[in-house]
Enzyme design. Sequence first.
Site, PDB file in Angstrom:
ATOM      1  N   TYR A  62      27.175 124.094 -10.852  1.00 50.36           N
ATOM      2  CA  TYR A  62      28.104 123.508 -11.813  1.00 50.36           C
ATOM      3  C   TYR A  62      27.377 122.404 -12.579  1.00 50.36           C
ATOM      4  O   TYR A  62      26.816 121.490 -11.984  1.00 50.36           O
ATOM      5  CB  TYR A  62      29.330 122.972 -11.079  1.00 50.36           C
ATOM      6  CG  TYR A  62      30.377 122.471 -12.016  1.00 50.36           C
ATOM      7  CD1 TYR A  62      31.106 123.367 -12.789  1.00 50.36           C
ATOM      8  CD2 TYR A  62      30.622 121.120 -12.170  1.00 50.36           C
ATOM      9  CE1 TYR A  62      32.057 122.913 -13.688  1.00 50.36           C
ATOM     10  CE2 TYR A  62      31.569 120.661 -13.060  1.00 50.36           C
ATOM     11  CZ  TYR A  62      32.277 121.557 -13.816  1.00 50.36           C
ATOM     12  OH  TYR A  62      33.215 121.104 -14.709  1.00 50.36           O
TER      13      TYR A  62
ATOM     14  N   LYS B 222      40.878 125.049  -9.627  1.00 51.61           N
ATOM     15  CA  LYS B 222      40.671 126.435 -10.027  1.00 51.61           C
ATOM     16  C   LYS B 222      41.608 127.359  -9.251  1.00 51.61           C
ATOM     17  O   LYS B 222      42.801 127.287  -9.426  1.00 51.61           O
ATOM     18  CB  LYS B 222      39.190 126.791  -9.830  1.00 51.61           C
ATOM     19  CG  LYS B 222      38.223 125.725 -10.411  1.00 51.61           C
ATOM     20  CD  LYS B 222      38.296 125.605 -11.915  1.00 51.61           C
ATOM     21  CE  LYS B 222      37.522 124.415 -12.477  1.00 51.61           C
ATOM     22  NZ  LYS B 222      36.141 124.274 -12.064  1.00 51.61           N
TER      23      LYS B 222
ATOM     24  N   ASP C 100      29.359 124.882  -2.433  1.00 52.19           N
ATOM     25  CA  ASP C 100      30.451 124.804  -3.399  1.00 52.19           C
ATOM     26  C   ASP C 100      31.057 126.206  -3.447  1.00 52.19           C
ATOM     27  O   ASP C 100      30.462 127.136  -3.996  1.00 52.19           O
ATOM     28  CB  ASP C 100      29.908 124.361  -4.762  1.00 52.19           C
ATOM     29  CG  ASP C 100      31.002 124.249  -5.834  1.00 52.19           C
ATOM     30  OD1 ASP C 100      32.091 124.825  -5.649  1.00 52.19           O
ATOM     31  OD2 ASP C 100      30.748 123.592  -6.865  1.00 52.19           O
TER      32      ASP C 100
ATOM     33  N   ARG D 103      46.270 104.810  -1.424  1.00 48.13           N
ATOM     34  CA  ARG D 103      44.849 105.094  -1.668  1.00 48.13           C
ATOM     35  C   ARG D 103      44.137 105.526  -0.383  1.00 48.13           C
ATOM     36  O   ARG D 103      43.089 106.166  -0.435  1.00 48.13           O
ATOM     37  CB  ARG D 103      44.163 103.885  -2.324  1.00 48.13           C
ATOM     38  CG  ARG D 103      42.733 104.141  -2.742  1.00 48.13           C
ATOM     39  CD  ARG D 103      42.273 103.375  -3.989  1.00 48.13           C
ATOM     40  NE  ARG D 103      42.760 102.022  -4.089  1.00 48.13           N
ATOM     41  CZ  ARG D 103      42.344 100.996  -3.349  1.00 48.13           C
ATOM     42  NH1 ARG D 103      41.392 101.179  -2.454  1.00 48.13           N
ATOM     43  NH2 ARG D 103      42.848  99.787  -3.522  1.00 48.13           N
TER      44      ARG D 103
END
Length: 375
Positions: free
Chosen positions: A99, A196, A171, A47
């Site tokens: 977004y 993406k 972004d 983690r």
Amino acid sequence: MKFETRAVHSGAERDPSTGSVSPPIHLSTTFEHGPAGETPHGLLYIRENNPTTLRLERALADLEGGEVALAFASGIGAGAAYLQSLPSGSHVVFADDIYYDFRTIAREFFPQWGLTASMVDMSEPGALRDALEKDTRLVWLETPSNPLLNVIDIESVASIAHDAGAKVLVDGTFATPALQRPLSLGADVVLQSTTKYLGGHSDVQGGAIIVRGADDVFTRLKLVRKVLGAVASPFNSWLILRGLRSLACRVERQSATALALAERLERHPAVERVHYPGLASHPGNAVARKQMSAFGGILSFRVAGGEAAALRTASKLELVVNATSLGGVESLLEHRKSSEGASSTAPPNLLRMSVGLEHVDDLTADLVGALDQTT
Ligand SMILES: *Cc1c(COP(=O)(O)O)cnc(C)c1O
């Protein structure tokens, strides 16, 4: 070295124990430490970090021209973690076309996190200046934006924000570092949904934050990722690393095809308007020419005759797949208002297309064929 070369080689150093050219995937969740927790390899628990994700982070920092990067389980996870790293009481100015789930975060979670938000049209420098407050810590924008392909001048926003003591996050998912590098234009932070174009094959989810320089917010971001847990998996990091190798080549072809399609759609009588930054008719064309090396593989268009006509066009496609998301090798199209739901600000007759790697003639025939049946 040029971007194309770095995209192939960044984070691709040979594995010292085997010489393997393709990097190993380290799935181990834990790493041997000394009796008092000493970490001879700098690794402790998955983690916190793992060798495969560290390779991806080195590659992303290099490709964006940043000092350091952190990989996350998703793009939204990366963005949410960044926002949670801001000091409580911070004000964030968002561009108005972003977004949609970042708008959801501002609406649903900001009150709980002690943050406040404003949404402004950042193509208007005056509007941004008016929105800045004394507690504004961050200006957040997306360029080109989703789904309207608005273009925002990163240099100009950065200079206004920096004068007010705020940082700028871009972004950059639609453009990718292959076409636009916000840190070199004055931005402080880049967000990528690696789901993406960076992954590039519609088969992996991930996100990343890349910063020009590590600051207090970045230190906090590392803690947020470790303690709140939206960390990238080794296997996903490996797939994204693999996607990076062909990024420049894919995006170059997708941009060329998207431009040809946008020009063709603009001449079709069933199309009311095409949104693509590469078109001379696009209000952001000059800024896009200045800050991007090509205009990307996403375009959207409005169908004459309203929502019903747009849905009819979508239903007549044979090659282009009706599906959400973007950046893969296959062309996808969606009626954005339907997929965003009730709070959507997308025009009802707007279709967004992610242009894949099919031949431009086949895509043109499919789109024109569907539009011909709409009119
Ligand atoms: C998809 C997307 C996101 C969210 O990324 P996920 O990986 O789906 O969580 C953020 N910004 C933009 C511009 C996107 O297209």
